[in-house]
Design an enzyme around this catalytic site. Structure first.
Site, PDB file in Angstrom:
ATOM      1  N   GLY A  12       0.794  -1.227   0.000  1.00 56.75           N
ATOM      2  CA  GLY A  12       0.000   0.000   0.000  1.00 56.75           C
ATOM      3  C   GLY A  12       0.824   1.274   0.000  1.00 56.75           C
ATOM      4  N   ASN A  14       2.128   2.898  -2.587  1.00 55.09           N
ATOM      5  CA  ASN A  14       1.640   3.828  -3.618  1.00 55.09           C
ATOM      6  C   ASN A  14       0.314   4.457  -3.200  1.00 55.09           C
ATOM      7  OD1 ASN A  14       3.267   3.975  -6.224  1.00 55.09           O
ATOM      8  ND2 ASN A  14       3.295   1.778  -5.802  1.00 55.09           N
ATOM      9  N   LEU A  87      -8.256  -9.427 -11.707  1.00 53.71           N
ATOM     10  CA  LEU A  87      -8.656  -8.890 -13.006  1.00 53.71           C
ATOM     11  C   LEU A  87      -9.912  -8.029 -12.833  1.00 53.71           C
ATOM     12  CD1 LEU A  87      -7.856  -9.155 -16.047  1.00 53.71           C
ATOM     13  CD2 LEU A  87      -9.618 -10.911 -16.216  1.00 53.71           C
ATOM     14  N   ILE A  88      -9.908  -6.864 -13.467  1.00 59.33           N
ATOM     15  CA  ILE A  88     -11.086  -5.989 -13.364  1.00 59.33           C
ATOM     16  C   ILE A  88     -12.174  -6.532 -14.292  1.00 59.33           C
ATOM     17  CG2 ILE A  88     -11.950  -3.617 -13.701  1.00 59.33           C
ATOM     18  CD1 ILE A  88      -9.963  -4.025 -11.309  1.00 59.33           C
ATOM     19  N   HIS A 104       2.180  -0.421 -13.211  1.00 55.91           N
ATOM     20  CA  HIS A 104       2.858  -1.711 -13.392  1.00 55.91           C
ATOM     21  C   HIS A 104       4.363  -1.478 -13.315  1.00 55.91           C
ATOM     22  CE1 HIS A 104       3.083  -5.865 -14.803  1.00 55.91           C
ATOM     23  NE2 HIS A 104       4.139  -5.482 -15.493  1.00 55.91           N
ATOM     24  N   ASP A 145      -2.837  -5.763 -18.129  1.00 55.64           N
ATOM     25  CA  ASP A 145      -1.694  -4.946 -18.601  1.00 55.64           C
ATOM     26  C   ASP A 145      -1.738  -4.567 -20.079  1.00 55.64           C
ATOM     27  OD1 ASP A 145      -0.693  -5.257 -16.008  1.00 55.64           O
ATOM     28  OD2 ASP A 145       0.425  -7.053 -16.552  1.00 55.64           O
TER      29      ASP A 145
HETATM   30  C1  GRF Z   1       3.866  -1.709  -7.280  1.00 53.71           C
HETATM   31  O1  GRF Z   1       5.128  -2.105  -7.727  1.00 53.71           O
HETATM   32  C2  GRF Z   1       2.905  -1.587  -8.430  1.00 53.71           C
HETATM   33  O2  GRF Z   1       3.503  -1.223  -9.640  1.00 53.71           O
HETATM   34  C3  GRF Z   1       2.363  -2.985  -8.560  1.00 53.71           C
HETATM   35  O3  GRF Z   1       2.276  -3.446  -7.239  1.00 53.71           O
HETATM   36  C4  GRF Z   1       3.223  -2.782  -6.420  1.00 53.71           C
HETATM   37  C5  GRF Z   1       2.480  -2.217  -5.260  1.00 53.71           C
HETATM   38  O4  GRF Z   1       3.353  -1.728  -4.288  1.00 53.71           O
HETATM   39  N1  GRF Z   1       1.127  -2.994  -9.309  1.00 53.71           N
HETATM   40  P1  GRF Z   1       2.757  -0.969  -3.012  1.00 53.71           P
HETATM   41  O5  GRF Z   1       1.739  -1.899  -2.379  1.00 53.71           O
HETATM   42  O6  GRF Z   1       2.142   0.300  -3.486  1.00 53.71           O
HETATM   43  O7  GRF Z   1       3.938  -0.732  -2.120  1.00 53.71           O
END
Ligand code: GRF
Length: 196
Positions: A12, A14, A87-88, A104, A145
């Site tokens: 989490g 991001n 998958l959405i 991604h 993707d």
């Molecule tokens: C990130 O590398 C993102 O690109 C991928 O999953 C990871 C999530 O990392 N889809 P975090 O949970 O935000 O640390």
């Protein structure tokens, strides 16, 4: 006000960056955090910011479509997937055309598709002897993707970098760009012109 729902099931980090970036924003707010894990750390971050949360089950997401009602309740306009692996479903893609974005940790179309997530990606990148990798922010369609790419940033790989080093570098780049790109998409700017 534009209301974002952030989907996150991993660490989490991001999602946390997105929450911080939009706290106090004039036009955009994180209105909802969605996870398929009741223990996800992102739920604590949401609670600290008083952001409502919703936990998905496979049945509620793929069959009863409860998420549409939840989105209605919180007037969700836009969805950001930040470490969400399911998958959405088509019904959601159709209800939010070009309004769902995913991040991604590779330079798509390389190292994408089912099974290409987390350390699987960085190990494959390392094994292939790549000298650069990066991250991709793209719109979500019905396939993993494959939606239109909005923004990519490259990350240099040194010969001595391990797969873990590569992961850290890419994650840093994700933190730097994701919220800003969401803002540009929502405010009508052209995020794609700013590829790094
Ligand atoms: C990130 O590398 C993102 O690109 C991928 O999953 C990871 C999530 O990392 N889809 P975090 O949970 O935000 O640390």
């Amino acid at each position: 006000m534009k209301n974002i729902a952030v989907f996150a099931s991993g660490t989490g980090s991001n999602a946390a960056k997105i929450i911080e970036y939009f706290a106090g924003h004039k036009n955009i707010r994180v209105a909802l955090i969605v996870s398929n894990k009741a223990t996800a750390k992102v739920l604590d971050t949401a609670a600290a910011h008083r952001i409502p949360t919703h936990i998905l089950t496979r049945a509620s997401f793929y069959q009863t479509k409860d998420i549409l009602k939840v989105f209605n309740t919180y007037s969700v306009d836009f969805v950001a997937l930040a470490g969400f692996l399911w998958l959405i479903p088509d019904y959601l893609v159709r209800a939010f055309p070009e309004k769902i974005v995913n991040i991604h940790p590779a330079l798509l179309p390389k190292y994408g598709g089912k099974g290409m997530y987390g350390m699987h990606i960085h190990r494959a990148v390392k094994a292939a002897g790549e000298t650069e990798t990066g991250m991709t922010i793209h719109f979500v369609n019905e396939k993993y993707d494959e939606g239109n790419i909005i923004f990519q940033a490259k990350t240099k790989i040194e010969a001595e970098d391990t797969a873990e080093d590569i992961q850290k570098k890419v994650l840093r780049s994700e933190h730097e760009h994701f919220a800003r790109v969401i803002e540009e998409v929502l405010e009508g700017g052209d995020a794609s012109k700013k590829s790094a």
